[in-house]
Motif scaffolding. Structure first.
Motif, mmCIF file in Angstrom:
data_model
loop_
_atom_site.group_PDB
_atom_site.id
_atom_site.type_symbol
_atom_site.label_atom_id
_atom_site.label_comp_id
_atom_site.label_asym_id
_atom_site.label_seq_id
_atom_site.Cartn_x
_atom_site.Cartn_y
_atom_site.Cartn_z
ATOM 1 N N UNK A 1 0.844 -1.190 0.000
ATOM 2 C CA UNK A 1 0.000 0.000 0.000
ATOM 3 C C UNK A 1 0.883 1.245 0.000
ATOM 4 N N UNK A 2 0.780 2.004 -1.090
ATOM 5 C CA UNK A 2 1.525 3.264 -1.220
ATOM 6 C C UNK A 2 3.020 3.117 -0.979
ATOM 7 N N UNK A 3 3.539 1.928 -1.207
ATOM 8 C CA UNK A 3 4.959 1.642 -0.996
ATOM 9 C C UNK A 3 5.408 1.990 0.430
ATOM 10 N N UNK A 4 4.446 1.923 1.361
ATOM 11 C CA UNK A 4 4.751 2.201 2.764
ATOM 12 C C UNK A 4 4.447 1.006 3.657
ATOM 13 N N UNK A 5 3.442 0.245 3.308
ATOM 14 C CA UNK A 5 3.023 -0.882 4.138
ATOM 15 C C UNK A 5 2.859 -2.122 3.266
ATOM 16 N N UNK A 6 3.137 -3.265 3.859
ATOM 17 C CA UNK A 6 2.948 -4.533 3.157
ATOM 18 C C UNK A 6 2.090 -5.461 3.992
ATOM 19 N N UNK A 7 1.191 -6.170 3.339
ATOM 20 C CA UNK A 7 0.378 -7.192 3.990
ATOM 21 C C UNK A 7 0.647 -8.497 3.262
ATOM 22 N N UNK A 8 1.115 -9.486 3.992
ATOM 23 C CA UNK A 8 1.470 -10.772 3.402
ATOM 24 C C UNK A 8 0.385 -11.802 3.691
ATOM 25 N N UNK A 9 -0.140 -12.414 2.646
ATOM 26 C CA UNK A 9 -1.130 -13.471 2.805
ATOM 27 C C UNK A 9 -2.564 -12.964 2.781
ATOM 28 N N UNK A 10 -3.490 -13.924 2.728
ATOM 29 C CA UNK A 10 -4.921 -13.600 2.679
ATOM 30 C C UNK A 10 -5.433 -13.351 4.096
ATOM 31 N N UNK A 11 -5.066 -12.218 4.639
ATOM 32 C CA UNK A 11 -5.475 -11.849 5.988
ATOM 33 C C UNK A 11 -6.996 -11.643 6.048
ATOM 34 N N UNK A 12 -7.573 -11.648 7.250
ATOM 35 C CA UNK A 12 -9.009 -11.356 7.373
ATOM 36 C C UNK A 12 -9.323 -9.960 6.847
ATOM 37 N N UNK A 13 -10.552 -9.765 6.402
ATOM 38 C CA UNK A 13 -10.959 -8.473 5.855
ATOM 39 C C UNK A 13 -10.731 -7.348 6.857
ATOM 40 N N UNK A 14 -10.920 -7.643 8.152
ATOM 41 C CA UNK A 14 -10.739 -6.621 9.182
ATOM 42 C C UNK A 14 -9.290 -6.135 9.229
#
Length: 235
Positions: A185-198
């Motif tokens: 996200x915006x080259x600032x944050x990374x989320x790895x994997x199919x995390x919950x929608x929340x």
């Protein structure tokens, strides 16, 4: 807000993660402020372009187990898929090399239909068990989303978009992609994997509030949850 999604069309958690991200975008009401861009990744580049080997046979061979045991491996994945309204057809799915699918998706992006191409390819493989390594299948799918079949055939018969696909894979690795799905996200944050929608929703709100604070990627959510690595999917 730009969200870059590294994924592969034979990655079940990529489809699940896509649905959870879509749910989060709806939950936050940020749809008008978000641009989702799909990036190429290959879980197993060595997979044959066309294969008669079933998903279960491939898993059994990879993990040196029985076909029946391989079937059990997909049960929990399908249970997760059903929580986001998807029903995977692992019984009829066959192994497929996705490089040409990625090339055609990059062409579709140039034609203004990246989201449609990504959704159609994932649905074709997981819901309809279509062989997306076959050019005829790819051309049918691309035609279904309203793009020119003749032009698409010219792309597949050439080396068009090979460079772009390889560059995206290398770019993802430089950002720390070791498995997919991987969301930046915006080259600032990374989320790895199919995390919950929340978890996605929390990240979107965080970025919306902290726009411009840091350019360093920070991994949000739990480690190694709902991610595929080298054809090995963890829950």
């Amino acid at each position: 807000m730009k969200i870059e999604v590294w994924s592969d069309y034979v990655c079940p958690f990529c489809y699940i993660g896509k649905r959870r991200l879509e749910e989060a975008i709806e939950l936050t009401g940020l749809a008008q402020n978000i641009d989702v861009q799909f990036k190429a990744y290959q879980l197993d580049p060595s997979t044959p372009t066309i294969s008669e080997q079933s998903t279960y046979e491939r898993l059994a061979e990879k993990y040196k187990t029985t076909v029946e045991a391989a079937k059990q491996m997909t049960t929990s994945v399908n249970q997760q898929a059903q929580t986001v309204g998807l029903k995977f057809d692992f019984d009829n799915a066959k192994a497929a090399n996705t490089f040409d699918a990625h090339r055609l998706a990059k062409w579709a992006e140039a034609q203004g239909k990246p989201a449609e191409a990504s959704e159609r390819l994932l649905k074709a493989y997981f819901i309809e068990a279509q062989e997306i390594g076959r050019h005829e299948v790819l051309l049918n799918l691309i035609e279904e989303i309203g793009l020119d079949r003749t032009q698409a055939a010219e792309v597949l018969s050439s080396n068009a978009f090979e460079k772009e696909v390889k560059q995206e894979i290398e770019e993802g690795m430089s950002l720390g992609v070791q498995g997919v799905p991987f969301f930046v996200i915006n080259r600032k944050y990374a989320i790895s994997g199919a995390q919950p929608a929340e978890a996605f929703a929390e990240a979107l709100r965080k970025v919306a509030e902290e726009e411009g604070i840091s350019s360093k990627l920070q991994t949000l959510g739990q480690d190694n949850v709902g991610i595929c690595k080298d054809d090995n999917c963890e829950i």
